[in-house]
Scaffold this motif. Sequence first.
Motif: not given
Length: 168
Positions: A10-11, A43-44, A49-51, A80-82
Amino acid sequence: MATKDKGVRYWLFKTEPDVYSIDQLQKEKTCYWEGIRNYQARNSLRDDAKPGDHVFIYHSNAKTDDGKPAIGIVGIAEVCKAGYPDHTALDPKSKYYDPKSKADNPTWYMVDVKFVRKLNRLISLQELKSNPALEKMLVVQAGSRLSIQPVQSNEWQTVLNMEKNTPK
DNA sequence: GCCAACGTTGGC
DNA sequence: GCCAACGTTGGC
């Protein structure tokens, strides 16, 4: 560590609605989250961060049309895109141009996000601050300037529960 | 518009 | 590597 973690993250992504708002994201459906020029946030985006990750969209420096403060969480998006290199850093015409970033060794990264939904109502910063369950949440900390913030799953759920209530 | 908090830069 | 100066963020 990052690669071993399973499950969704979660972000909270900050944006100034004068620059890019939840309404624009709703219209466009997906977008590049460009222009992040802070190493911790980078860095995050690059590493974590991942799809499928869930994202609160937060409006900073925000006012309503009649000038009232409208700072807070306004909607939900999904990665939706790393992370991949932020090409605006390489474009001299971009306001995000950074001459120190090189194509073969990019300094800055971005992700793509897609619109999920707007919240039924603004969850204002004031309201977030007034909830004791969120006292550890980064966005309520004094002087918190990080524009890409990790959110704990219990914080995520707390905010969604607050959406159902009428604000005080 | 003000200004506190924070991050970055650059001289030493 | 320290730290003062500077620029930016972002709530108020």
